[in-house]
Design a protein around this motif. Structure first.
Motif, PDB file in Angstrom:
ATOM      1  N   LEU A   1      36.230  42.893  36.400  1.00  0.00           N
ATOM      2  CA  LEU A   1      36.861  41.329  37.003  1.00  0.00           C
ATOM      3  C   LEU A   1      37.977  41.729  37.890  1.00  0.00           C
ATOM      4  O   LEU A   1      38.542  40.712  38.812  1.00  0.00           O
ATOM      5  CB  LEU A   1      37.346  40.387  35.824  1.00  0.00           C
ATOM      6  CG  LEU A   1      36.113  39.768  35.045  1.00  0.00           C
ATOM      7  CD1 LEU A   1      36.595  38.871  33.693  1.00  0.00           C
ATOM      8  CD2 LEU A   1      35.045  38.965  35.973  1.00  0.00           C
ATOM      9  N   MET A   2      38.780  42.821  37.567  1.00  0.00           N
ATOM     10  CA  MET A   2      39.923  43.089  38.233  1.00  0.00           C
ATOM     11  C   MET A   2      39.693  43.454  39.855  1.00  0.00           C
ATOM     12  O   MET A   2      40.492  43.569  40.697  1.00  0.00           O
ATOM     13  CB  MET A   2      40.499  44.250  37.684  1.00  0.00           C
ATOM     14  CG  MET A   2      41.325  43.767  36.410  1.00  0.00           C
ATOM     15  SD  MET A   2      42.704  42.454  36.420  1.00  0.00           S
ATOM     16  CE  MET A   2      44.000  43.585  37.509  1.00  0.00           C
TER      17      MET A   2
ATOM     18  N   ILE B   1      40.577  40.535  41.636  1.00  0.00           N
ATOM     19  CA  ILE B   1      41.711  40.377  41.448  1.00  0.00           C
ATOM     20  C   ILE B   1      42.741  40.882  42.112  1.00  0.00           C
ATOM     21  O   ILE B   1      44.033  40.705  42.847  1.00  0.00           O
ATOM     22  CB  ILE B   1      42.132  40.227  39.856  1.00  0.00           C
ATOM     23  CG1 ILE B   1      41.338  39.032  39.320  1.00  0.00           C
ATOM     24  CG2 ILE B   1      43.712  40.057  39.642  1.00  0.00           C
ATOM     25  CD1 ILE B   1      41.489  38.931  37.841  1.00  0.00           C
ATOM     26  N   THR B   2      42.766  42.374  42.331  1.00  0.00           N
ATOM     27  CA  THR B   2      43.650  43.491  42.922  1.00  0.00           C
ATOM     28  C   THR B   2      43.422  43.428  44.470  1.00  0.00           C
ATOM     29  O   THR B   2      44.142  44.173  44.990  1.00  0.00           O
ATOM     30  CB  THR B   2      43.221  44.982  42.290  1.00  0.00           C
ATOM     31  OG1 THR B   2      41.590  45.033  42.584  1.00  0.00           O
ATOM     32  CG2 THR B   2      43.459  44.991  40.806  1.00  0.00           C
TER      33      THR B   2
ATOM     34  N   PRO C   1      37.011  37.585  47.617  1.00  0.00           N
ATOM     35  CA  PRO C   1      36.578  36.840  46.622  1.00  0.00           C
ATOM     36  C   PRO C   1      35.198  36.028  46.879  1.00  0.00           C
ATOM     37  O   PRO C   1      34.299  35.895  46.133  1.00  0.00           O
ATOM     38  CB  PRO C   1      37.354  35.501  46.637  1.00  0.00           C
ATOM     39  CG  PRO C   1      38.710  36.092  47.194  1.00  0.00           C
ATOM     40  CD  PRO C   1      38.306  37.152  48.053  1.00  0.00           C
TER      41      PRO C   1
ATOM     42  N   TRP D   1      41.585  36.676  32.609  1.00  0.00           N
ATOM     43  CA  TRP D   1      40.999  37.384  34.044  1.00  0.00           C
ATOM     44  C   TRP D   1      39.803  36.848  34.529  1.00  0.00           C
ATOM     45  O   TRP D   1      39.625  36.609  35.562  1.00  0.00           O
ATOM     46  CB  TRP D   1      40.421  38.743  33.508  1.00  0.00           C
ATOM     47  CG  TRP D   1      41.458  39.915  33.485  1.00  0.00           C
ATOM     48  CD1 TRP D   1      42.900  39.872  33.663  1.00  0.00           C
ATOM     49  CD2 TRP D   1      41.324  41.060  32.921  1.00  0.00           C
ATOM     50  NE1 TRP D   1      43.357  41.068  33.471  1.00  0.00           N
ATOM     51  CE2 TRP D   1      42.563  42.012  33.001  1.00  0.00           C
ATOM     52  CE3 TRP D   1      40.043  41.776  32.431  1.00  0.00           C
ATOM     53  CZ2 TRP D   1      42.650  43.202  32.452  1.00  0.00           C
ATOM     54  CZ3 TRP D   1      40.388  43.235  31.913  1.00  0.00           C
ATOM     55  CH2 TRP D   1      41.599  43.723  32.033  1.00  0.00           C
TER      56      TRP D   1
ATOM     57  N   HIS E   1      41.166  33.634  36.105  1.00  0.00           N
ATOM     58  CA  HIS E   1      41.863  34.130  37.346  1.00  0.00           C
ATOM     59  C   HIS E   1      40.657  34.473  38.735  1.00  0.00           C
ATOM     60  O   HIS E   1      40.919  34.029  39.653  1.00  0.00           O
ATOM     61  CB  HIS E   1      42.628  35.307  37.384  1.00  0.00           C
ATOM     62  CG  HIS E   1      43.648  35.788  37.946  1.00  0.00           C
ATOM     63  ND1 HIS E   1      44.671  36.520  37.834  1.00  0.00           N
ATOM     64  CD2 HIS E   1      43.559  35.652  39.519  1.00  0.00           C
ATOM     65  CE1 HIS E   1      45.397  36.667  38.701  1.00  0.00           C
ATOM     66  NE2 HIS E   1      44.753  36.188  39.951  1.00  0.00           N
ATOM     67  N   ALA E   2      39.638  35.205  38.476  1.00  0.00           N
ATOM     68  CA  ALA E   2      38.686  35.652  39.250  1.00  0.00           C
ATOM     69  C   ALA E   2      37.764  34.310  39.763  1.00  0.00           C
ATOM     70  O   ALA E   2      37.646  34.125  41.017  1.00  0.00           O
ATOM     71  CB  ALA E   2      37.504  36.347  38.615  1.00  0.00           C
TER      72      ALA E   2
ATOM     73  N   LEU F   1      40.166  32.353  42.112  1.00  0.00           N
ATOM     74  CA  LEU F   1      40.262  33.213  43.498  1.00  0.00           C
ATOM     75  C   LEU F   1      38.994  32.676  44.350  1.00  0.00           C
ATOM     76  O   LEU F   1      38.711  32.906  45.641  1.00  0.00           O
ATOM     77  CB  LEU F   1      40.289  34.712  43.484  1.00  0.00           C
ATOM     78  CG  LEU F   1      41.521  35.024  42.978  1.00  0.00           C
ATOM     79  CD1 LEU F   1      41.398  36.502  42.637  1.00  0.00           C
ATOM     80  CD2 LEU F   1      42.470  34.884  43.625  1.00  0.00           C
TER      81      LEU F   1
ATOM     82  N   ASN G   1      49.111  34.757  34.388  1.00  0.00           N
ATOM     83  CA  ASN G   1      48.903  34.948  35.575  1.00  0.00           C
ATOM     84  C   ASN G   1      47.635  34.231  35.999  1.00  0.00           C
ATOM     85  O   ASN G   1      47.585  33.824  37.247  1.00  0.00           O
ATOM     86  CB  ASN G   1      48.177  36.788  35.620  1.00  0.00           C
ATOM     87  CG  ASN G   1      49.620  37.449  35.670  1.00  0.00           C
ATOM     88  OD1 ASN G   1      50.696  37.321  36.028  1.00  0.00           O
ATOM     89  ND2 ASN G   1      49.173  38.908  35.277  1.00  0.00           N
ATOM     90  N   ALA G   2      46.745  33.694  34.977  1.00  0.00           N
ATOM     91  CA  ALA G   2      45.690  32.945  35.270  1.00  0.00           C
ATOM     92  C   ALA G   2      46.117  31.618  35.586  1.00  0.00           C
ATOM     93  O   ALA G   2      45.637  30.962  36.778  1.00  0.00           O
ATOM     94  CB  ALA G   2      44.598  32.807  34.186  1.00  0.00           C
TER      95      ALA G   2
ATOM     96  N   ALA H   1      47.458  31.565  39.273  1.00  0.00           N
ATOM     97  CA  ALA H   1      46.366  31.740  40.226  1.00  0.00           C
ATOM     98  C   ALA H   1      45.705  30.611  40.432  1.00  0.00           C
ATOM     99  O   ALA H   1      45.174  30.194  41.560  1.00  0.00           O
ATOM    100  CB  ALA H   1      45.344  32.832  39.648  1.00  0.00           C
TER     101      ALA H   1
END
Length: 608
Positions: free
Chosen positions: A481-482, A485-486, A491, A537, A540-541, A544, A594-595, A598
């Motif tokens: 999933l990163m 995110i990175t 996306p 995560w 978060h994804a 995005l 962080n989520a 985002a």
């Protein structure tokens, strides 16, 4: 202790940003480590009924509710009995916070407990059973004017008490309070040769007021986040600050050891150390939740601790350190302790310090990039350290490692580790001017493109229809999933979308939360729960990718696992929703922050 244990969710955290305590809902302090997070425990009833505790609670039947006092990590528990209402306010004392920025640099290593009757009257029971060195020592308690003295191998404990407590190794007493009356207790750790004195009631009251004011001033100056789930984000920011060792800036993964990933299992680890990965994630989360202001100090400390020269000579960056910068953290078991819920072994130390984990280069450089505005005065040694991280990523990315999950089986070519080597180079290129490293950029760019090509060719599994756990594998891993995110993938990239969908479909457990990876031989027996960081995560994804409603749903399901005072453990049991693992867990609170950030950014962008 058998297999019965107080639920992990029953506990609340106290911290002076150097040591920590856990207090149960019924007023029992069942875990206390002073003067440092990784010091041998004074109370460890958390891990064995005989290993020490200190309770203050009403005599007879009562109900309890509790909360942190507004924007502090000071806990207030309200006990209701048939005859009255009593509040117990618990804190690990900190000194005055005159700047608002630095919290916990000067502390008296003292646990404060102030009891106040607010309605009617109530009879309170006190039981004090110190068992230093993880329950090995049963020290004699010596009465003194105003309390008790207790000496043992590495220091002394001084219990300041307004009532006389009786007992040689376990002291007991009772007091009756009427409305408006209060009584203060203070337990102070003094090292060998340190000053030993009992505290007056006035001093206890003043120390509590100072501690409340210090946390409030820190929060007022630092906590500016105003996005979705504001209160949860601010609390998580305070928890992360509470897990920060103020003298060095090191961040512990959790303040406990050996709370299990499965009841009765062997996946029980000591988390009272500073993982490079967690500390880097924490710096970013605090930039959202609390504007840390100490990124420069952290990177300077890390540069001194990790040795940039060693990296230049081809050595790997060690993945965790003691909070004072200690390298050697040899793991051993405490066989005299039965463990939480009969979960053995109980471990202290952590042999992950011996592992190679290549992802740490990327996490450190990503944190440096995000916080580059705070690194203006980074010294030459600090700049060379960051340059060495990028060079190490370029030189070692082709090698196998133990990965983010620290498997205790053979090293592999984990996709996440390769990804974070790509991140290390990508962020170093962005920092080149600040690092005076323009001459290295062509080499870094070339290595970055080679890593990208390798991930796209060997990290993608046609059979799984997703990026996999390791090169040549078809197994799924939530760390994929990163990739979006990175910024490795956009996306809207079809492979990124397919990976997120596959993780959501195949790694979601019965609880509706995400597990870390599809189970294979990872060198350990037994099961584990759903990993809360992975659910955050996913939220978060999804944010995005413009899936706002789904992101909120996933976020709220994970955030709802917090206990009554807002604390999250590492994992959640697949069935029943019981919190598992060390507590509270920095990674879980990092994921929440962080989520939420985002999702807030995505929603703001969607509304123009």
């Amino acid at each position: 202790m058998g297999t019965e244990a107080r639920p992990i969710a029953d506990y609340a955290l106290l911290s002076d940003c150097q040591g920590a305590a856990l207090v149960a809902r019924d007023g029992s302090v069942d875990w206390l480590c002073l003067p440092r997070f990784d010091s041998a425990s004074v109370f460890a009833r958390l891990l064995d009924r005989s290993a020490g505790h200190w309770w203050i609670r009403p005599v007879g039947v009562f109900t309890a509710r509790r909360a942190y006092v507004d924007t502090t990590m000071v806990l207030r528990t309200e006990f209701r009995t048939d005859t009255g209402v009593v509040q117990v306010t618990d804190a690990l004392a900190v000194g005055p916070n005159t700047t608002g920025r630095v919290l916990g640099r000067e502390v008296p290593h003292t646990l404060l407990r102030v009891v106040e009757c607010t309605e009617g009257s109530a009879r309170m029971a006190v039981e004090f059973a110190p068992r230093p060195d993880y329950g090995v020592i049963r020290p004699l308690l010596a009465p003194a004017e105003g309390g008790l003295l207790c000496a043992f191998g590495s220091g002394s404990l001084l219990l300041s008490s307004p009532l006389r407590l009786e007992g040689r190794t376990t002291a007991r007493g009772q007091l009756t309070l009427s409305a408006g009356e209060r009584a203060g207790f203070a337990l102070t750790y003094a090292p060998i040769g340190g000053r030993r004195e009992l505290w007056s009631q006035d001093r206890i009251g003043e120390a509590l007021r100072t501690t409340l004011d210090a946390w409030r001033s820190w929060a007022a100056l630092n906590q500016r986040y105003e996005g979705p789930w504001r209160d949860a984000v601010h609390l998580s920011g305070r928890v992360l600050q509470a897990l920060t060792f103020a003298p060095t800036g090191a961040v512990v993964a959790a303040p406990t050891t050996s709370l299990p990933e499965a009841v009765g299992g062997e996946r029980n680890w000591d988390y009272r150390f500073s993982w490079v990965r967690d500390a880097s994630f924490t710096l970013h989360a605090l930039s959202v939740a609390a504007c840390p202001g100490e990124a420069e100090a952290f990177f300077s400390w890390m540069a001194r601790t990790a040795s940039a020269e060693g990296l230049a000579d081809g050595q790997s960056l060690q993945v965790l350190f003691g909070v004072g910068g200690e390298w050697e953290l040899t793991e051993r078991t405490l066989d005299h302790l039965t463990g939480w819920g009969g979960s053995r072994p109980v471990r202290i130390g952590n042999d992950a310090w011996r592992q190679r984990q290549l992802d740490v280069y990327g996490e450190l450089l990503d944190a440096a990039y995000r916080l580059r505005g705070q690194l203006n005065r980074l010294d030459e040694h600090g700049r060379w350290f960051l340059i060495s991280l990028a060079d190490a990523a370029a030189n070692h990315w082709t090698e196998p490692d133990h990965g983010i999950w620290e498997v205790r089986s053979r090293p592999q070519h984990f996709v996440y580790s390769k990804l974070m080597c790509w991140v290390a180079l990508d962020r170093a290129i962005g920092l080149a001017d600040e690092l005076d490293a323009a001459m290295r950029v062509p080499v870094w760019k070339a290595a970055r493109e080679v890593i990208r090509a390798a991930i796209e060719e060997h990290g993608w599994s046609r059979r799984a229809g997703a990026y996999s756990q390791a090169f040549g594998s078809d197994l799924l891993d939530a760390s994929a999933l990163m990739l979006p995110i990175t910024g490795f993938t956009m996306p809207d990239d079809p492979r990124a979308r397919a990976t997120v969908a596959a993780v959501r479909e195949r790694l979601t457990g019965p609880s509706g939360l995400i597990h870390r990876y599809q189970r294979v031989d990872d060198g350990l027996a037994g099961e584990e729960g759903a990993f809360l960081m992975c659910s955050f995560w996913l939220a978060h994804a999804l944010a995005l990718m413009g899936e706002g409603a789904e992101a909120r749903e996933v976020f709220e399901r994970a955030a709802a696992c917090a206990n009554d005072v807002g604390l999250l453990a590492e994992e959640v049991a697949p069935v029943g929703g019981q919190l598992l693992g060390n507590f509270p867990q920095a990674l879980s609170h990092i994921g929440l922050v962080n989520a939420a950030w985002a999702i807030g950014r995505a929603e703001a962008a969607a509304h123009g």
